[in-house]
Design an enzyme around this catalytic site. Structure first.
Site, PDB file in Angstrom:
ATOM      1  N   GLU A 106      36.404  66.927 -36.587  1.00 35.08           N
ATOM      2  CA  GLU A 106      34.981  67.168 -35.991  1.00 35.08           C
ATOM      3  C   GLU A 106      33.838  66.669 -36.942  1.00 35.08           C
ATOM      4  O   GLU A 106      32.642  66.677 -36.695  1.00 35.08           O
ATOM      5  CB  GLU A 106      34.930  68.726 -35.848  1.00 35.08           C
ATOM      6  CG  GLU A 106      35.417  69.532 -34.565  1.00 35.08           C
ATOM      7  CD  GLU A 106      36.942  69.499 -34.568  1.00 35.08           C
ATOM      8  OE1 GLU A 106      37.311  69.850 -35.940  1.00 35.08           O
ATOM      9  OE2 GLU A 106      37.566  69.061 -33.743  1.00 35.08           O
TER      10      GLU A 106
ATOM     11  N   ALA B  49      40.066  68.026 -45.940  1.00 30.82           N
ATOM     12  CA  ALA B  49      41.146  67.541 -46.651  1.00 30.82           C
ATOM     13  C   ALA B  49      42.537  67.876 -45.345  1.00 30.82           C
ATOM     14  O   ALA B  49      42.693  68.688 -44.733  1.00 30.82           O
ATOM     15  CB  ALA B  49      41.535  68.851 -47.454  1.00 30.82           C
TER      16      ALA B  49
ATOM     17  N   ILE C 138      46.243  67.412 -44.771  1.00 28.08           N
ATOM     18  CA  ILE C 138      47.375  67.428 -45.336  1.00 28.08           C
ATOM     19  C   ILE C 138      48.596  67.195 -44.394  1.00 28.08           C
ATOM     20  O   ILE C 138      48.567  67.964 -43.306  1.00 28.08           O
ATOM     21  CB  ILE C 138      47.513  68.780 -46.270  1.00 28.08           C
ATOM     22  CG1 ILE C 138      46.241  68.848 -47.215  1.00 28.08           C
ATOM     23  CG2 ILE C 138      48.942  68.895 -46.860  1.00 28.08           C
ATOM     24  CD1 ILE C 138      46.109  70.229 -47.845  1.00 28.08           C
TER      25      ILE C 138
ATOM     26  N   THR D 206      54.796  67.006 -38.481  1.00 29.09           N
ATOM     27  CA  THR D 206      54.512  65.997 -37.540  1.00 29.09           C
ATOM     28  C   THR D 206      53.515  64.989 -37.910  1.00 29.09           C
ATOM     29  O   THR D 206      53.199  64.926 -39.061  1.00 29.09           O
ATOM     30  CB  THR D 206      53.927  66.928 -36.088  1.00 29.09           C
ATOM     31  OG1 THR D 206      52.575  67.003 -36.356  1.00 29.09           O
ATOM     32  CG2 THR D 206      54.726  67.802 -35.868  1.00 29.09           C
TER      33      THR D 206
ATOM     34  N   HIS E 194      50.803  64.571 -36.918  1.00 27.85           N
ATOM     35  CA  HIS E 194      49.289  64.808 -36.359  1.00 27.85           C
ATOM     36  C   HIS E 194      48.232  64.358 -37.340  1.00 27.85           C
ATOM     37  O   HIS E 194      47.168  63.943 -36.962  1.00 27.85           O
ATOM     38  CB  HIS E 194      49.413  66.447 -36.438  1.00 27.85           C
ATOM     39  CG  HIS E 194      48.283  67.092 -35.842  1.00 27.85           C
ATOM     40  ND1 HIS E 194      47.791  66.956 -34.429  1.00 27.85           N
ATOM     41  CD2 HIS E 194      47.069  67.680 -36.337  1.00 27.85           C
ATOM     42  CE1 HIS E 194      46.432  67.494 -34.474  1.00 27.85           C
ATOM     43  NE2 HIS E 194      46.096  68.306 -35.535  1.00 27.85           N
TER      44      HIS E 194
ATOM     45  N   PHE F 246      33.020  58.630 -47.323  1.00 25.60           N
ATOM     46  CA  PHE F 246      34.180  59.321 -46.733  1.00 25.60           C
ATOM     47  C   PHE F 246      34.976  59.987 -48.102  1.00 25.60           C
ATOM     48  O   PHE F 246      35.338  59.460 -49.256  1.00 25.60           O
ATOM     49  CB  PHE F 246      35.188  57.948 -46.733  1.00 25.60           C
ATOM     50  CG  PHE F 246      36.679  58.168 -46.254  1.00 25.60           C
ATOM     51  CD1 PHE F 246      36.755  59.001 -44.871  1.00 25.60           C
ATOM     52  CD2 PHE F 246      37.695  57.897 -46.845  1.00 25.60           C
ATOM     53  CE1 PHE F 246      37.973  59.060 -44.478  1.00 25.60           C
ATOM     54  CE2 PHE F 246      38.717  58.384 -46.362  1.00 25.60           C
ATOM     55  CZ  PHE F 246      39.195  58.979 -45.100  1.00 25.60           C
TER      56      PHE F 246
END
Ligand code: INI
Length: 158
Positions: free
Chosen positions: A60, A82, A84, A88, A90, A115
């Site tokens: 988001e 963060a 991590i 999977t 993801h 960033f």
């Protein structure tokens, strides 16, 4: 002699900075936020010149950072999160989209979007980069914001 343009690390008086920070993995992101706020303060940015938006997760960050950038009120937007790795893939989708989204904001608006999103394999790696032995990437992101604003100012108008 070529002209070298190098940014200093002094924020100008009227510069406002926005921070967008993800709540996901807040053990880590709270520390990134502390690092960023502390660094902005140390470089001359008063608390009244900082706006901080909290978002659910790193995914988001771009939409909210984009909104900050488009207000025209902020010299830079600092993005903190963060990601991590879990079991999977993801995290890969999040990482790529967030990095691309943040870069797109800079390019579309001319407002530097920084960033400061960790992309780690383990929580230990993330904590090491959030005030542990590998520094604080939130603090580094704040410095990158100030320096980039300064370089852009020296180059001149968009
Ligand atoms: N968001 C993070 O900021 N870090 C993560 O590690 C993470 N993982 O692993 O799932 C994460 N997921 C949430 C994501 O950013 C969104 O908030 C969610 O998918 C809703 O859009």
């Amino acid at each position: 002699m070529p002209q070298h343009i190098e940014g200093n690390l002094l924020a100008e008086n009227n510069d406002r900075f926005a921070i967008v920070v993800a709540r996901f993995n807040d053990l880590v992101t709270d520390r990134l936020l502390d690092g960023a706020v502390d660094t902005l303060r140390r470089h001359g940015v008063g608390d009244e010149k900082m706006s901080i938006a909290h978002v659910p997760g790193s995914f988001e960050i771009p939409i909210v950072a984009d909104r900050f950038a488009k207000t025209g009120k902020y010299a830079a937007v600092i993005c903190l999160g963060a990601v991590i790795q879990g079991e999977t893939t993801h995290h890969e989708y999040i990482n790529h989209q967030v990095a691309a989204g943040i870069m797109q904001i800079s390019r579309e608006t001319g407002v530097p979007a920084i960033f400061g999103v960790l992309t780690c394999q383990t929580t230990d790696q993330a904590l090491a980069r959030a005030g542990g032995k590998a520094g604080n990437k939130g603090a580094e992101a704040a410095l990158a914001a100030i320096e980039t604003v300064n370089v852009l100012r020296q180059i001149g108008e968009k």
